[in-house]
Design an enzyme around this catalytic site. Structure first.
Site, PDB file in Angstrom:
ATOM      1  N   GLU A 106       4.878  51.097  44.324  1.00 32.80           N
ATOM      2  CA  GLU A 106       5.576  52.169  45.035  1.00 32.80           C
ATOM      3  C   GLU A 106       4.693  52.557  46.217  1.00 32.80           C
ATOM      4  O   GLU A 106       3.467  52.454  46.146  1.00 32.80           O
ATOM      5  CB  GLU A 106       5.828  53.357  44.100  1.00 32.80           C
ATOM      6  N   GLU A 141      14.279  53.303  48.205  1.00 33.82           N
ATOM      7  CA  GLU A 141      13.051  53.128  47.424  1.00 33.82           C
ATOM      8  C   GLU A 141      12.358  54.471  47.249  1.00 33.82           C
ATOM      9  O   GLU A 141      12.615  55.417  47.998  1.00 33.82           O
ATOM     10  CB  GLU A 141      12.059  52.209  48.174  1.00 33.82           C
ATOM     11  N   HIS A 150       9.951  47.154  46.288  1.00 33.12           N
ATOM     12  CA  HIS A 150       8.857  47.628  45.419  1.00 33.12           C
ATOM     13  C   HIS A 150       8.401  46.550  44.419  1.00 33.12           C
ATOM     14  O   HIS A 150       7.353  46.680  43.809  1.00 33.12           O
ATOM     15  CB  HIS A 150       9.222  48.940  44.704  1.00 33.12           C
TER      16      HIS A 150
HETATM   17  C1  LIG Z   1      15.017  45.553  40.573  1.00 31.88           C
HETATM   18  S1  LIG Z   1      16.466  44.603  40.857  1.00 31.88           S
HETATM   19  C2  LIG Z   1      17.426  45.666  41.897  1.00 31.88           C
HETATM   20  C3  LIG Z   1      18.896  45.419  41.801  1.00 31.88           C
HETATM   21  C4  LIG Z   1      19.779  46.297  42.677  1.00 31.88           C
HETATM   22  N1  LIG Z   1      19.363  46.278  44.056  1.00 31.88           N
HETATM   23  C5  LIG Z   1      19.790  47.718  42.174  1.00 31.88           C
HETATM   24  O1  LIG Z   1      18.979  48.526  42.626  1.00 31.88           O
HETATM   25  O2  LIG Z   1      20.610  48.030  41.301  1.00 31.88           O
HETATM   26  C6  LIG Z   1      15.879  43.366  42.005  1.00 31.88           C
HETATM   27  C7  LIG Z   1      16.920  42.325  42.318  1.00 31.88           C
HETATM   28  O3  LIG Z   1      16.353  41.412  43.263  1.00 31.88           O
HETATM   29  C8  LIG Z   1      16.850  40.117  42.943  1.00 31.88           C
HETATM   30  N2  LIG Z   1      15.970  39.099  43.540  1.00 31.88           N
HETATM   31  C9  LIG Z   1      14.672  38.863  43.240  1.00 31.88           C
HETATM   32  N3  LIG Z   1      14.205  37.859  43.993  1.00 31.88           N
HETATM   33  C10 LIG Z   1      15.227  37.438  44.788  1.00 31.88           C
HETATM   34  C11 LIG Z   1      15.367  36.436  45.774  1.00 31.88           C
HETATM   35  N4  LIG Z   1      14.317  35.643  46.090  1.00 31.88           N
HETATM   36  N5  LIG Z   1      16.548  36.294  46.410  1.00 31.88           N
HETATM   37  C12 LIG Z   1      17.609  37.093  46.095  1.00 31.88           C
HETATM   38  N6  LIG Z   1      17.537  38.075  45.147  1.00 31.88           N
HETATM   39  C13 LIG Z   1      16.366  38.246  44.508  1.00 31.88           C
HETATM   40  C14 LIG Z   1      16.867  40.096  41.436  1.00 31.88           C
HETATM   41  O4  LIG Z   1      17.692  39.078  40.911  1.00 31.88           O
HETATM   42  C15 LIG Z   1      17.359  41.517  41.118  1.00 31.88           C
HETATM   43  O5  LIG Z   1      18.756  41.545  41.006  1.00 31.88           O
END
Ligand SMILES: C[S@@+](CC[C@H](N)C(=O)[O-])C[C@H]1O[C@@H](n2cnc3c(N)ncnc32)[C@H](O)[C@@H]1O
Length: 364
Positions: free
Chosen positions: A330, A298, A269
């Site tokens: 979303e 999601e 999302h």
């Molecule tokens: C909204 S958080 C969700 C965290 C976890 N999945 C949860 O729901 O508790 C999005 C996660 O995606 C990770 N993220 C964003 N871009 C990324 C990338 N290019 N490679 C790996 N992780 C990434 C961020 O660091 C973050 O921890």
């Protein structure tokens, strides 16, 4: 006997319509104040968290008088009384009086969600969303809608949320703690609502898994399974330690570590369709050929008005995506279907759970 004429019926209809219009006008006079002072609710709950009200009342055995509370906080009771009166009105703490007239405050289900040690506490999430970094993009949202600016977050903070948090350790921790709050609430609902989700699965990789709270909870509830928590190196370096969970740092746009299934919660999302297709293709490459699937957790926005009690939160979350990401959103069922199809998934199932999110099982 008096006869009802067609003219009488028209007059009755007209009067009824006028009555409804008057009621709506009267309701609007009340409801508009929700928007005039809407920010106050979040600010007062943040104030309650900063003061540690729920924790103090808990430490005192679950209820406390105004005077005791004021003395613990070393403040005068007058401002505190007004804050408590507001919170009581929102059913965050319950106000009562002893027979001698002493004001007493006790916990409620909502105030318990501000308790730092509770499994379902949401305090860290409220603290994240009420930081100047997360609030300032909202003030430029109309520019984003009119396409006068790119992302509202970038316009306010100079770069996107993930670049910003990679350089700001404190903000990164706020995000990870907030996500862990949600994980502690939603993972038990996934396990309860989708009993067979991990049947026959030996390993999973949680893509963008944050500090690994989700992986730890899954491994603890299914001890036969091994988990990889995959996120940026600066995120996993502060991950929670748990037997059966390995932390791997990397970039999901480059590659995803191999496992039977890929699990991806509240990541897609944050991204537009083109980026989601890239991420899903990397997930598809990572999963095993025989029992492989991608488990997406999601929101699924309802296309029509719905009575689902989480729909309001889903629509709020969609606005959060508009304010805080460049192309994130979303998605409705139709949009998920189109996205999964383009990413090369042949079929998928959706399992609604008691949460903002649903569980989508996507098969290559
Ligand atoms: C909204 S958080 C969700 C965290 C976890 N999945 C949860 O729901 O508790 C999005 C996660 O995606 C990770 N993220 C964003 N871009 C990324 C990338 N290019 N490679 C790996 N992780 C990434 C961020 O660091 C973050 O921890």
């Amino acid at each position: 006997m008096e006869q009802t004429t067609v003219t009488d019926l028209h007059v009755a209809d007209g009067e009824h319509e006028k009555e409804i219009e008057d009621q709506e006008e009267a309701q609007a006079d009340i409801e508009i104040w929700k928007y005039v002072f809407g920010f106050t609710e979040m600010a007062i709950v943040k104030c309650a968290i900063d003061l540690g009200l729920a924790n103090i009342i808990h430490t005192n055995g679950g209820s406390m008088s105004l005077i005791e509370l004021a003395s613990t906080l070393k403040c005068s009771p007058s401002s505190l009384y007004r804050v408590m009166r507001f919170l009581n009105h929102r059913r965050i703490f319950r106000q009562s009086r002893t027979s001698q007239g002493t004001l007493i405050y006790s916990q409620t289900p909502l105030s318990r969600r501000l308790l730092s040690h509770e499994e379902n506490n949401m305090a860290a999430f409220i603290l994240l969303e009420s930081t100047p970094v997360m609030l300032s993009p909202w003030l430029g949202l109309s520019n984003r809608v009119l396409e006068k600016s790119g992302s509202a977050f970038d316009a306010a903070n100079g770069e996107d949320v993930w670049s910003y948090s990679s350089k700001n350790v404190a903000h990164s921790k706020l995000i990870n703690d907030a996500m862990a709050c949600d994980a502690r609430v939603v993972v038990p609902q996934i396990i309860k609502g989708c009993a067979n989700l991990f049947d026959g699965v030996c390993s999973f990789v949680d893509v963008g898994g944050g500090d690994g709270t989700t992986s730890s909870m899954l491994v603890r509830s299914i001890p036969s399974i091994q988990g990889i928590n995959f996120d940026f190196p600066h995120v996993v370096s502060n991950g929670v330690l748990c037997e059966g969970v390995q932390h791997v740092g990397g970039n999901m746009f480059d590659s995803v570590p191999k496992a039977d299934v890929a699990f991806i919660m509240w990541v897609l999302h944050d991204w537009g369709d083109d980026e989601c297709i890239q991420i899903l293709k990397k997930c598809k490459e990572a999963i095993s050929k025989d029992k492989g699937k991608v488990i997406i957790v999601e929101a699924v926005i309802e296309a029509e008005d719905t009575k689902d009690e989480f729909e309001n939160a889903r629509l709020l979350l969609d606005m959060v995506m508009l304010a805080h990401t460049t192309n994130g959103k979303e998605r409705t069922l139709k949009e998920w279907s189109c996205l999964l199809n383009k990413a090369g998934f042949g079929h998928f199932n959706v399992h609604p759970i008691q949460a903002v999110q649903s569980v989508i099982e996507a098969f290559p």
